[in-house]
Design a protein around this motif. Sequence first.
Motif, PDB file in Angstrom:
ATOM      1  N   ILE A   4       0.819  -1.328   0.060  1.00 52.60           N
ATOM      2  CA  ILE A   4       0.028   0.023   0.081  1.00 52.60           C
ATOM      3  C   ILE A   4       0.751   1.202   0.100  1.00 52.60           C
ATOM      4  N   ASP A  32      -5.318  -0.341  -7.488  1.00 52.57           N
ATOM      5  CA  ASP A  32      -6.695   0.248  -7.051  1.00 52.57           C
ATOM      6  C   ASP A  32      -5.999   1.735  -6.357  1.00 52.57           C
ATOM      7  N   ASN A  34      -7.500   4.944  -4.254  1.00 53.81           N
ATOM      8  CA  ASN A  34      -8.448   5.587  -3.365  1.00 53.81           C
ATOM      9  C   ASN A  34      -7.970   6.865  -2.935  1.00 53.81           C
ATOM     10  N   THR A  45      -4.563   6.496  -1.062  1.00 53.71           N
ATOM     11  CA  THR A  45      -4.081   5.165  -0.915  1.00 53.71           C
ATOM     12  C   THR A  45      -3.842   4.379  -2.327  1.00 53.71           C
ATOM     13  N   LEU A  47      -3.174   0.630  -3.815  1.00 60.39           N
ATOM     14  CA  LEU A  47      -2.755  -0.819  -3.700  1.00 60.39           C
ATOM     15  C   LEU A  47      -1.904  -1.235  -4.707  1.00 60.39           C
TER      16      LEU A  47
END
Lengths: 89, 452
Positions: A4, A32, A34, A45, A47
């Motif tokens: 992360i 991903d 966010n 964040t 991933l």
Amino acid sequence: MRAIVTVIGHDRTGIIAEISMLLFKAGVNILDINQTVMQEFFTMTMLVDTKDATISFEELSKRLADKGEEMKLNIRIQREDIFNAMHRI
Amino acid sequence: MLTLTDILQTIEMIDRQHLDIRTITMGISLCDCADESSKKAAKKIYDKITRCAENLVSTGEAIEREYGIPIVNKRIAVTPMAIVAASCKDGDITDYAFALDNAAKECGVNFIGGYSALVHKGMTEADKRLIESIPQVLSQTNLVCSSVNVATTKAGINMDAVALMGSVIKKTAELTADRDSLGCAKLVVFANAVEDNPFMAGAFHGVGEPECVINVGVSGPGVVKAALQECKGKSFDVVAETIKKTAFRITRMGQLVAMEASQRLNVPFGVVDLSLAPTPARGDSVAEILEEIGVEYAGAHGTTAALAMLNDAVKKGGVMASSHVGGLSGAFIPVSEDEGMIRAAKAGALTIDKLEAMTCVCSVGLDMIAVPGDTPASTLAAIIADEAAIGVINNKTTAVRIIPAVGKKVGDIIELGGLLGSAPIMPVNSYSSERFAARGGRIPAPMHSLKN
């Protein structure tokens, strides 16, 4: 290995662009993203998957921290397991 | 999928609430290093420790970097040295201590524990020699920690050893007088000592342990305090639940790090120790948790009950988070290492008598307490005996780590440095325990030790 990337700091243009570029150059795949702005703080964040990374985790971590210093942001990368351990049973 | 809130909560715990792994401690058996020659034994000890723990520090640092969680200490615990030195026929038992100190320096660890003797029922010749050498060893080495177990629930209290330890502590303080009697901070007197404790100064590698093992101690008083700040005015039911949930999270982190370290070092995982261990940093304090629960200062009436609940809730939350829980597992209340305890002691809210009561309900004992330099050895012995009695009767570990700071009187402050912190000199009861300490012999094991 999944990790992360966390970015916290004052919002400005080009944050996602610069960090994505850094990760791309290191062969790190973004799975991903966010992102939100909380009390004027930009918080993101990502991933990521580092299995095809061309540099070591340590080097990646250093590059991100250096980039953070350059952009006056707090940027770090941590293995995903630590968050899963704490928040998932 | 993890949420943004989950991730930020973890980061907040690490950055702002001092969450860390307090220690990764490698236990190493030195039983195979015994030799009739102390020089040969010392060489075997040095070689074995530096071989087993060669990668301990670098592995710990790599885990810190990858997970982004600080691992404050990397340490080594070894077989109680009195056992290893028992077959030594010549030379000086301090050779063993210097071997430990040198090996610890070579490995880059913060401390090495195990200059220890287990004498709860009686002393062997080697136990006696080792105990008598403790003051010299603690004054001439930097990283060696020493512990002596003087009582167990099964065996009762060895009052000869208790009296001897009173003098040993006194002498250790005198030999390190130039450093605020620092030597005493590296010496613990135990009742019911555990074999897998990763925390210093009392860590040693028990004889029931494997060849080599990894034990991990977690921490996180700051995280518990922050969680409780969200429960202002709520009932104890809510407080206990909140502590349990927080302890679970903290311990999961400890378990993860322990498993990772064990795998990378190819050494079996032993236990996670569920202790709330404070540091002198502001906001990393067990006393502040007690204040958050509702007492003005640690030591005010209500402190013992609050601590009992805290200790119990930490265990209940932590036990499901780890596959093997062990060590001391409870809240620590060292005075010098806890900013809130120091404040409470300075204000006169916290006394040795109250601390003694608190040790009935938590781990571990009278810890890092500075007392006047003119405290007699017999009074120190009597303090140890009182604490041992609490451990023996309540079937728990208790300990005394007390510093009779040479030349200091009540109101003075001693500076021990680093994680050991600073301690205000606390008053002791000035009435004599001379005749009590002089009796010697053994206090028999209590009735409830007869379980078979």
